[in-house]
Design a protein around this motif. Structure first.
Motif, short mmCIF file in Angstrom:
data_model
loop_
_atom_site.label_atom_id
_atom_site.label_comp_id
_atom_site.label_asym_id
_atom_site.label_seq_id
_atom_site.Cartn_x
_atom_site.Cartn_y
_atom_site.Cartn_z
N MET A 165 1.01 -1.18 -0.05
CA MET A 165 -0.17 0.10 0.05
C MET A 165 0.83 1.35 0.05
O MET A 165 0.43 1.96 -0.85
CB MET A 165 -0.87 0.17 1.20
CG MET A 165 -1.96 -1.25 1.04
SD MET A 165 -2.99 -0.96 -0.52
CE MET A 165 -4.00 0.29 0.07
N GLU A 166 2.04 1.19 0.72
CA GLU A 166 2.89 2.32 0.82
C GLU A 166 3.46 2.56 -0.73
O GLU A 166 3.73 3.89 -1.26
CB GLU A 166 4.12 2.18 1.77
CG GLU A 166 3.49 2.42 3.14
CD GLU A 166 4.60 1.99 4.04
OE1 GLU A 166 5.87 1.64 3.80
OE2 GLU A 166 4.41 2.23 5.35
N LYS A 167 3.80 1.60 -1.47
CA LYS A 167 4.43 1.78 -2.74
C LYS A 167 3.26 2.21 -3.79
O LYS A 167 3.68 3.17 -4.48
CB LYS A 167 5.04 0.26 -3.28
CG LYS A 167 6.03 -0.31 -2.64
CD LYS A 167 6.51 -1.52 -3.26
CE LYS A 167 7.83 -2.19 -2.44
NZ LYS A 167 8.02 -3.60 -2.96
N LEU A 168 2.18 1.67 -3.62
CA LEU A 168 1.12 2.32 -4.36
C LEU A 168 0.78 3.88 -4.13
O LEU A 168 0.60 4.63 -5.16
CB LEU A 168 -0.29 1.52 -4.15
CG LEU A 168 -0.30 -0.06 -4.58
CD1 LEU A 168 -1.66 -0.63 -4.07
CD2 LEU A 168 -0.39 0.15 -6.18
N ARG A 169 0.90 4.20 -2.94
CA ARG A 169 0.68 5.68 -2.37
C ARG A 169 1.73 6.25 -3.14
O ARG A 169 1.49 7.48 -3.62
CB ARG A 169 0.56 5.62 -1.07
CG ARG A 169 0.39 7.16 -0.69
CD ARG A 169 0.65 7.40 0.95
NE ARG A 169 1.71 6.59 1.26
CZ ARG A 169 2.73 7.32 2.05
NH1 ARG A 169 2.22 8.44 2.67
NH2 ARG A 169 3.66 6.77 2.17
N LEU B 50 1.04 6.61 -6.81
CA LEU B 50 -0.02 7.66 -7.14
C LEU B 50 0.45 8.91 -6.97
O LEU B 50 0.06 9.77 -7.76
CB LEU B 50 -1.22 7.00 -6.13
CG LEU B 50 -2.47 7.85 -6.35
CD1 LEU B 50 -3.05 7.69 -7.74
CD2 LEU B 50 -3.35 7.51 -5.32
N GLU B 51 1.18 9.16 -5.90
CA GLU B 51 1.51 10.75 -5.51
C GLU B 51 2.49 11.18 -6.88
O GLU B 51 2.33 12.27 -7.29
CB GLU B 51 2.23 10.84 -4.26
CG GLU B 51 1.24 10.70 -3.08
CD GLU B 51 2.10 10.65 -1.70
OE1 GLU B 51 3.32 10.37 -1.71
OE2 GLU B 51 1.31 10.94 -0.53
N ALA B 52 3.35 10.34 -7.33
CA ALA B 52 4.49 10.75 -8.35
C ALA B 52 3.68 10.81 -9.66
O ALA B 52 3.99 11.70 -10.27
CB ALA B 52 5.35 9.52 -8.45
N TRP B 53 2.40 10.13 -9.87
CA TRP B 53 1.65 10.16 -11.21
C TRP B 53 0.78 11.39 -11.06
O TRP B 53 0.74 12.05 -12.14
CB TRP B 53 0.85 8.94 -11.41
CG TRP B 53 -0.16 8.87 -12.28
CD1 TRP B 53 0.15 8.94 -13.60
CD2 TRP B 53 -1.55 8.72 -12.26
NE1 TRP B 53 -1.17 8.85 -14.22
CE2 TRP B 53 -1.80 8.93 -13.24
CE3 TRP B 53 -2.40 8.85 -11.10
CZ2 TRP B 53 -3.54 8.54 -13.53
CZ3 TRP B 53 -3.83 8.47 -11.13
CH2 TRP B 53 -4.37 8.77 -12.45
N VAL C 70 -10.07 7.83 -8.74
CA VAL C 70 -9.19 7.23 -7.54
C VAL C 70 -10.03 7.14 -6.56
O VAL C 70 -10.37 6.07 -5.89
CB VAL C 70 -7.97 7.75 -7.26
CG1 VAL C 70 -7.49 7.30 -5.92
CG2 VAL C 70 -7.02 7.65 -8.48
N HIS C 71 -10.95 8.28 -6.25
CA HIS C 71 -11.94 8.14 -5.06
C HIS C 71 -13.07 7.33 -5.11
O HIS C 71 -13.23 6.35 -4.27
CB HIS C 71 -12.49 9.68 -4.90
CG HIS C 71 -13.46 9.72 -3.87
ND1 HIS C 71 -13.11 9.85 -2.43
CD2 HIS C 71 -14.89 9.80 -3.85
CE1 HIS C 71 -14.18 9.76 -1.81
NE2 HIS C 71 -15.12 10.24 -2.29
#
Length: 87
Positions: A10-14, A17-20, A36-37
């Protein structure tokens, strides 16, 4: 998958997502955040349903007192989780 592996995932996905999102123009970012929401809301409902179904199965198999003791929560808490509406 262990709890720690899920947390790492989940940390990797976050982070991804932030970078994207950071690279998108503001208007596109808002549109994508809406998507995403909606996806996260659907996943939340899925997790609640699976949690409830799993608790029901455990209680059916092992009994309320044993499941309560194993999870370290009160029987009332388990009943509230089972009774909690999913939608």
């Amino acid at each position: 998958m262990t709890d720690h592996q899920l947390i790492d995932h989940m940390e990797k996905l976050r982070s991804r997502l932030e970078a994207w999102l950071r690279d998108l123009p503001p208007r596109e970012r808002l549109d994508e955040l809406g998507t995403v929401h909606e996806t996260l809301q659907a996943m939340n409902l899925m997790v609640k349903a699976l949690r409830r179904d799993s608790l029901v199965e455990l209680v059916d198999e092992w009994g309320m007192a044993r499941v309560s003791a194993a999870l370290g929560v009160s029987e009332d808490r388990i009943l509230r989780l089972i009774a909690e509406p999913v939608s």
